[in-house]
Enzyme design. Sequence first.
Site, PDB file in Angstrom:
ATOM      1  N   HIS A   1       4.989  -5.834  11.071  1.00  0.00           N
ATOM      2  CA  HIS A   1       4.705  -5.651   9.645  1.00  0.00           C
ATOM      3  C   HIS A   1       5.974  -5.086   9.007  1.00  0.00           C
ATOM      4  CE1 HIS A   1       1.407  -5.562   6.694  1.00  0.00           C
ATOM      5  NE2 HIS A   1       2.009  -4.506   6.160  1.00  0.00           N
TER       6      HIS A   1
ATOM      7  N   ASP B   1       2.169  -8.277  14.461  1.00  0.00           N
ATOM      8  CA  ASP B   1       1.758  -7.388  13.380  1.00  0.00           C
ATOM      9  C   ASP B   1       0.465  -6.676  13.767  1.00  0.00           C
ATOM     10  OD1 ASP B   1       0.999  -6.171  10.993  1.00  0.00           O
ATOM     11  OD2 ASP B   1       1.659  -7.856   9.755  1.00  0.00           O
TER      12      ASP B   1
ATOM     13  N   TYR C   1       0.840  -1.201   0.000  1.00  0.00           N
ATOM     14  CA  TYR C   1       0.000   0.000   0.000  1.00  0.00           C
ATOM     15  C   TYR C   1       0.873   1.249   0.000  1.00  0.00           C
ATOM     16  CZ  TYR C   1      -4.155   2.775   1.282  1.00  0.00           C
ATOM     17  OH  TYR C   1      -5.198   3.660   1.308  1.00  0.00           O
TER      18      TYR C   1
ATOM     19  N   SER D   1       1.722  -7.567   2.290  1.00  0.00           N
ATOM     20  CA  SER D   1       0.761  -6.567   2.731  1.00  0.00           C
ATOM     21  C   SER D   1      -0.327  -6.371   1.674  1.00  0.00           C
ATOM     22  CB  SER D   1       1.478  -5.263   3.075  1.00  0.00           C
ATOM     23  OG  SER D   1       0.624  -4.394   3.777  1.00  0.00           O
ATOM     24  N   GLN D   2      -0.496  -5.154   1.129  1.00  0.00           N
ATOM     25  CA  GLN D   2      -1.460  -4.989   0.034  1.00  0.00           C
ATOM     26  C   GLN D   2      -1.147  -5.961  -1.096  1.00  0.00           C
ATOM     27  OE1 GLN D   2      -2.996  -1.113  -2.107  1.00  0.00           O
ATOM     28  NE2 GLN D   2      -1.116  -1.738  -3.118  1.00  0.00           N
TER      29      GLN D   2
END
Length: 340
Positions: free
Chosen positions: A304, A274, A94, A185-186
């Site tokens: 993260h 996370d 992201y 992640s994204q």
Amino acid sequence: MGRHLGDFPLEKLRDYRPALENKPRDFEAFWSEQKNDLKNERTKVETELREYPVPSVEVLDIVFTSWDGTPLNGMLVKPKSMAECPVIICFPGYTGSCGLPVDYLKWVSVGFAVYVFDVRGQGSSPDFGNYQNGSRIPGWMLLGIHQPENYYFTNIYRDILMQLKWIRSQDSPIIPTKLGVMGSSQGGGLALSAAGLDGEMDFVMADWPFLAHFERALDVALSGPYMEIVNYFKWNDPQYSTFDQVIRTLGYIDSVHFCESITCQTLMAAGLEDAITPPSTVFAAYNHIQSANKNIEVYPQFTHELNPFHDEKKLEFLSRQLENNPHDTSGIGKQQLFDL
């Protein structure tokens, strides 16, 4: 074993497979309609060879014009002089970009070509989507949130469908002997959704995926993009009058809702500390994947963050994808491609 940041203990995470109560009833019909709408769309793709100092690697800069005219910037990093080989589509995190070729040399070193594109509105790619609502919260999570057919991530998924069609076409600069997706992640959430939406992937690697199990994420995430939605309710809808509408839109792009369609080899990872993509949301996705060959690596003290230990696991996973590949006659994967 890790502090879990208020999430479930690992023993419960292993078995956490929530019911898909917020999966829209017309989920399959919705995405079938999107695919039909894109069937006759044509893409304009411009490629330009980049000078690169590693002699055994070729880098092509790409401008991919998607279904609504949005030009998406990307690149292909591949073993030089190869017309066909296994291909990975890598999705950025992201607010991130496709980065630099050096970021992908480790995957090329074992014989893979890598496609990566900036997501619309992120990195250096613009967004030509039209949205009727704005938000006091910066970012993209709320763009079109009341219109599932034109939600920001719905449009990204359309881009991915168009990219997949092009990569498999005769116009692509390389023929994929195998095709897989990866991201963190994204990027991890997009990899899972792409694999489920496509249904023909050979492998998936998804690290601590975002866009997964929204109903729990909105309750337990402490920072990151999920908070855009949390703060939307605080400042725009403090009594949650539009909650059902928002959750319905998110239901069409929740990567957990695509996981039941994933049957290929899958490697995932979760950090137990996370706070951005909480472990329970990651395991919710993992436990819904139907593949008989799947694995999730757990890192108790990781948040993260970049994880070089897991990169080693991914290299092992990719090396196994080359085994018994009838198209692999080059010896790649059995010898080093270049010296770093």
